[in-house]
Design a protein around this motif. Structure first.
Motif, short mmCIF file in Angstrom:
data_model
loop_
_atom_site.label_atom_id
_atom_site.label_comp_id
_atom_site.label_asym_id
_atom_site.label_seq_id
_atom_site.Cartn_x
_atom_site.Cartn_y
_atom_site.Cartn_z
N ALA B 190 -46.31 -15.49 51.35
CA ALA B 190 -44.98 -14.01 51.37
C ALA B 190 -45.65 -13.02 52.65
O ALA B 190 -44.95 -12.70 53.41
CB ALA B 190 -45.30 -13.05 50.42
N LYS B 191 -47.11 -13.44 53.29
CA LYS B 191 -47.17 -12.25 54.65
C LYS B 191 -46.86 -13.79 55.41
O LYS B 191 -46.50 -12.64 55.94
CB LYS B 191 -48.89 -12.23 54.24
N ASP B 192 -46.87 -14.43 55.75
CA ASP B 192 -45.93 -15.31 56.69
C ASP B 192 -45.31 -15.17 56.57
O ASP B 192 -44.29 -14.74 57.93
CB ASP B 192 -46.62 -16.68 56.49
N ALA B 193 -44.02 -14.62 55.86
CA ALA B 193 -42.57 -14.98 55.94
C ALA B 193 -42.43 -13.85 56.74
O ALA B 193 -41.96 -13.35 57.09
CB ALA B 193 -42.19 -14.81 54.94
N PHE B 194 -43.22 -12.42 56.01
CA PHE B 194 -43.02 -11.04 56.99
C PHE B 194 -43.59 -11.41 58.08
O PHE B 194 -42.44 -10.24 58.51
CB PHE B 194 -43.78 -9.66 55.68
N ALA B 195 -44.45 -11.47 58.63
CA ALA B 195 -44.87 -11.47 59.80
C ALA B 195 -43.79 -12.32 60.94
O ALA B 195 -43.20 -11.49 61.91
CB ALA B 195 -46.01 -12.69 60.18
N LYS B 196 -42.63 -13.81 60.29
CA LYS B 196 -41.97 -13.92 61.28
C LYS B 196 -40.53 -13.03 60.82
O LYS B 196 -40.36 -12.80 62.04
CB LYS B 196 -41.81 -15.19 60.09
N ILE B 197 -40.41 -11.89 60.00
CA ILE B 197 -39.22 -11.59 59.97
C ILE B 197 -39.73 -9.95 61.18
O ILE B 197 -38.70 -10.38 61.46
CB ILE B 197 -39.00 -10.27 58.52
N ALA B 198 -40.61 -9.80 61.18
CA ALA B 198 -41.38 -8.54 62.09
C ALA B 198 -41.23 -9.37 63.28
O ALA B 198 -40.20 -8.63 64.35
CB ALA B 198 -42.55 -7.80 61.76
N ALA B 199 -41.66 -10.04 63.69
CA ALA B 199 -41.43 -10.86 64.76
C ALA B 199 -40.01 -11.14 65.30
O ALA B 199 -39.89 -10.91 66.41
CB ALA B 199 -42.29 -11.98 65.00
N ALA B 200 -39.60 -10.95 64.68
CA ALA B 200 -37.86 -11.65 65.29
C ALA B 200 -36.67 -10.57 64.79
O ALA B 200 -36.05 -10.34 66.08
CB ALA B 200 -37.18 -13.00 63.53
N GLY B 201 -37.56 -9.66 64.42
CA GLY B 201 -36.68 -8.26 64.65
C GLY B 201 -35.94 -8.38 63.59
O GLY B 201 -34.58 -7.42 63.63
N SER B 202 -35.53 -8.98 62.28
CA SER B 202 -34.94 -9.09 61.38
C SER B 202 -34.49 -7.64 60.42
O SER B 202 -36.16 -7.48 60.24
CB SER B 202 -35.29 -10.48 60.78
N PRO B 203 -33.99 -7.33 60.41
CA PRO B 203 -33.43 -6.55 58.92
C PRO B 203 -34.14 -6.49 58.10
O PRO B 203 -34.25 -7.85 57.32
CB PRO B 203 -32.15 -6.01 59.98
N PHE B 204 -35.30 -5.32 57.82
CA PHE B 204 -35.41 -5.39 56.38
C PHE B 204 -35.04 -4.27 55.78
O PHE B 204 -35.73 -3.45 56.33
CB PHE B 204 -36.91 -5.36 56.61
N ALA B 205 -35.20 -4.63 54.22
CA ALA B 205 -34.38 -3.26 53.71
C ALA B 205 -35.96 -3.03 52.69
O ALA B 205 -36.12 -3.71 51.60
CB ALA B 205 -33.38 -3.17 52.90
N SER B 206 -36.58 -2.19 52.70
CA SER B 206 -38.12 -1.66 52.40
C SER B 206 -36.94 -1.12 50.91
O SER B 206 -36.00 0.53 51.19
CB SER B 206 -38.85 -0.95 52.58
N ARG B 207 -37.87 -1.13 49.65
CA ARG B 207 -37.19 -0.13 48.74
C ARG B 207 -37.86 1.80 48.89
O ARG B 207 -37.01 2.48 48.72
CB ARG B 207 -37.82 -0.15 47.09
N GLY B 208 -38.60 1.33 49.44
CA GLY B 208 -39.33 3.46 50.06
C GLY B 208 -39.39 3.76 48.68
O GLY B 208 -39.28 5.49 49.68
#
Lengths: 213, 348, 240
Positions: B190-208
């Motif tokens: 999961a953390k690798d996936a998160f890192a890739k999402i961040a690196a790609a600058g793809s939209p991510f929706a957090s519950r927040g």
């Protein structure tokens, strides 16, 4: 489906209806009284009431939550997460509307008419009754506006009611829940019911005698 | 000689599964060496004392402990309170829980049994874990069922809850748009996936919303060495429930972290989203970091004398009992072909 | 001589530090029609409000039919007097509801009283009409009927015909005179129409700047006033 909705609709009407009756019983005489006999510091009171008319319901919900919490000052009532808590919050939301709009409606009645009514031998209570009757279109508008405000309110009832199925779930909180679960059709149906109430109450208002003058 | 070593190793292994730390007597109390899998709560329960007693004996402020750490254990204190408990309303039990247990339908499937057995009305307040614990911390609920271990331990450590028990688990999954612009599909971490999402600058929706899911998400970002800020690099914190967050992601083509139960229940209504990381079932989830355990905690009657502690205690025993644990396992199997929640608690 | 119906002694009414009325001595006799004349702002309306107990004086004493009026006058005392104002001030209801309003305040069943009084003011059979949709003269006659129906001991009239046409003025004057003659009702009327005062009143008083500077029988007031300002006013020459 309707069998599940009916208790929710009835609870909505019960909570908002009870809150409206309480707010009207307290707010109409208060609003009329303030219009007929301004208090010392009436301008400050007006300021508070006008602020109250725009009070965000969710802030009221928060305050009522803290009051009714078991660790709050009136937690002994054991009202949190019950319809009583929701009624309490809605009374607080409705009261400034009822007081403020009633007061405006009564102030719009010619002061000379009030003098005339007194000259005909009316007691202060009779003066208030007569003037309220003269202002009945405005007073009804106040009550209808308050009803529209509270039946469609979601933030406060969600906080203090808890949206408990079969106990504190009302139309607005059910809409939030169904939307959250992706049941847009059901949410929309509930929204239509809510709109129907708003329409019906405004219909009553517009049909009221004395509306034209 | 070789046999002797094997037997010794086997015995050692057997011994360690009981996770009994080395205990040494010390004036009035004992000491204990922390083992893998321990928490302050478990240690406190083992020695029939309280978390706060261990914390004060060792000068701890939080709940963090490390393996091998030697803790002083104060003389035992009664684990269950003896103060008079006067429930404000003995005929109801207020359960503050997460939206996932309520929205998935699990509670509706099992609670009627408890209500019938105890002749009691359970009022379910379904909110995020953070809010559920906050309601408990004001004494406004009698029992909480949540999923954020660090927050649960703090809740107990702060004296707001007692009798914490593990109930069940499922797991989190990462879902995202069908075209998967960050290319995380099939990753096992999961953390690798998160890192890739961040690196790609793809939209991510957090519950927040400080919920259990949000807490897990934050810990995954931390593990990836990132600290995303809402509004930057495609990351948004919605402050909404799981359902709303999934609907938002479906509409905006965002990635999000979801508990599997809610994802399964809603996926038919989310045509633009697909499961990318987490495997086809809880059992097939490749990343232990996505493990999602649920705990049940009674609100502390010493601090809040008006809570319905007797029923809360019965509720905890009931939900961890064998027959209800079996019902939890069976729940959703016919509809989704797999369990939405897996039981963990053993009957005492 | 009979005990006066109203007696005012050193009555002062002060608004915001300004004395709008300062009457040393005034006696209103039982059964008379007293006209108070004077320019606008002379304190005429203030005097009527005091006589209807709608206000209490800042200083001084009012004795009504032998009873000194306390600061908080009892209801049964207040209800012995009533006022008809310049504007009819009707409620947004039917003629019947307006006329019977004072009776309903007193929990008196109207019976035939509404029809009788409507007959007297020339509005027989108008019970169900919407009061506020009548003509100005009709509205003022409804207002007069509303006052007469409660059979007041004192009828106070505050410029009741100021806005009306000559026909309605004459009608109302005759109703007022008839009420006084047949029922013996004490009437105090405020007007700035000296001719009306001359037509109706037994005595006329002149208020100027809150002071009662002349009070004489009508003939005397107009023919040989003591105060030169009253002479100017009586000739209709005072600017107001």
């Amino acid at each position: 489906m309707f069998g599940d909705l009916l208790p929710i609709i009835l609870l909505s009407l019960y909570v908002s209806g009870a809150a409206l009756i309480i707010a009207a019983i307290i707010g109409v005489p208060l609003g009329a009284g303030m219009a007929l006999k301004p208090l010392p510091g009436q301008r400050l009171v007006d300021l508070i009431i006008y602020t109250g008319m725009g009070l965000p319901p969710v802030v009221v919900g928060l305050a009522v939550y803290l009051l009714l919490s078991r660790s709050g000052p009136i937690g002994f009532l054991n009202w949190l997460f019950t319809p009583s808590a929701m009624i309490t919050a809605q009374v607080i939301i409705a009261l400034p509307l009822v007081i403020g709009l009633t007061s405006s409606a009564v102030q719009a009645v010619d002061p000379a008419l009030r003098l005339q009514v007194r000259a005909l031998g009316a007691t202060p209570a009779q003066v208030m009754r007569t003037v309220l009757w003269e202002a009945k279109a405005g007073v009804t508008a106040a009550i209808v506006a308050a009803f529209g405000g509270i039946i469609s309110e979601v933030g406060a009832v969600m906080l203090v009611g808890g949206n408990i199925e079969g106990s504190t779930r009302v139309l607005t909180t059910a809409i939030v829940l169904e939307t959250r679960q992706g049941n847009f059709g059901l949410a929309l149906a509930l929204g239509v019911v809510l709109l129907t109430f708003a329409f019906a109450s405004n219909f009553v208002l517009l049909r009221l005698p004395g509306r034209r003058s | 000689m070789k046999r002797t070593i094997l037997v010794f190793l086997a015995l050692a292994l057997l011994f360690s599964t009981f996770a009994i730390g080395s205990v040494a007597a010390q004036d009035g109390g004992t000491t204990y060496t922390v083992q893998a899998g321990d928490s302050l709560y478990r240690i406190a329960a083992k020695f029939n004392t309280t978390v706060s007693a261990i914390q004060s004996a060792n000068g701890l402020t939080g709940s963090a402990i490390r393996i091998g750490q030697v803790l002083k254990i104060p003389a035992s204190a009664p684990a269950t309170p003896t103060v008079p408990n006067t429930p404000a309303d003995p005929s109801t039990l207020i359960l503050a829980t997460t939206t996932s247990t309520a929205d998935s339908g699990l509670l509706a499937a099992i609670l009627p049994y408890f209500e019938a057995r105890e002749n009691i009305k359970i009022k379910v307040i379904a909110v995020g874990t953070g809010q559920a614990l906050a309601i408990g911390a004001k004494g406004d609920a009698d029992v909480v069922l949540v999923h954020a271990r660090s927050q649960e331990d703090k809740f107990v450590a702060d004296g707001n809850g007692i009798d914490r028990r593990d109930v069940m688990y499922n797991d989190f999954v990462i879902v995202g748009p069908l075209n998967d612009p960050a290319g995380i599909g099939g990753l096992s971490s999961a953390k690798d996936a998160f890192a890739k999402i961040a690196a790609a600058g793809s939209p991510f929706a957090s519950r927040g919303d400080n919920s259990g899911t949000n807490t897990k998400e934050t810990s995954l970002w931390t593990a990836a060495g990132l600290k995303p800020k809402s509004g930057a690099n495609g990351y948004v914190a919605l402050g909404q429930g799981m359902g709303e967050t999934l609907l938002y992601s479906n509409e905006t083509g965002s990635y999000t972290l979801a508990d599997r139960g809610t994802w399964l229940a809603l996926s038919a209504k989310l045509p633009n989203l697909t499961l990318l990381v987490g495997g086809a079932s809880v059992k097939k989830n490749p990343d232990p970091a996505l493990f999602n355990p649920y705990g049940v905690i009674a609100v502390n009657p010493v601090k809040f004398p008006k809570v319905n502690y007797p029923k809360a205690k019965l509720f905890i025993e009931w939900i961890t009992s064998l027959s209800i644990q079996r019902r939890i396992y069976e729940f959703g199997r016919s509809l989704y072909g797999e369990s939405l929640f897996y039981p963990v608690a053993k009957t005492p | 001589m009979n005990r006066p119906f109203y007696r005012l002694a050193n009555v002062k009414q002060i608004y915001n530090g300004r004395a709008v009325l300062d009457v040393e001595n005034l006696a209103v006799e039982r059964g008379e029609i007293l006209a108070i004349v004077g320019p606008s702002g002379a304190g005429k309306s203030t005097l009527l409000r005091l006589l209807n107990f709608l206000e209490t004086p800042t200083e001084g004493e009012i004795v009504f039919d032998g009873t000194p009026i306390p600061r908080d006058p009892p209801l049964d005392l207040i209800r012995r007097a009533t006022t008809v104002f310049q504007r009819p001030m009707l409620l947004n209801r039917s003629v019947r509801d307006n006329v019977s309003f004072g009776l309903s305040l007193r929990n008196i069943a109207p019976d035939g009283r509404v029809a009788d009084v409507l007959n007297r003011v020339g509005l027989a059979g108008m019970e169900t009409a919407a009061a506020r949709e009548l003509s100005g003269g009709e509205m003022q006659r409804v207002a007069l009927a509303r006052a007469l129906v409660i059979r007041p001991d004192a009828l106070l009239l505050d410029e009741p015909t100021a806005n009306l046409d000559p026909y309605n003025v004459g009608l109302i004057e005759s109703i007022v005179r008839e009420q006084n003659e047949s029922q013996g009702t004490t009437i105090v009327m405020v007007t700035h129409n000296v001719f009306q005062a001359r037509r109706l009143a037994h005595r006329v008083g002149l208020l100027l700047n809150g002071n009662l500077i002349e009070l004489s029988p009508t003939a005397e007031f107009f023919d040989s006033p003591r105060d030169p300002r009253a002479a100017v006013f009586a000739r209709g020459e005072m600017a107001y």
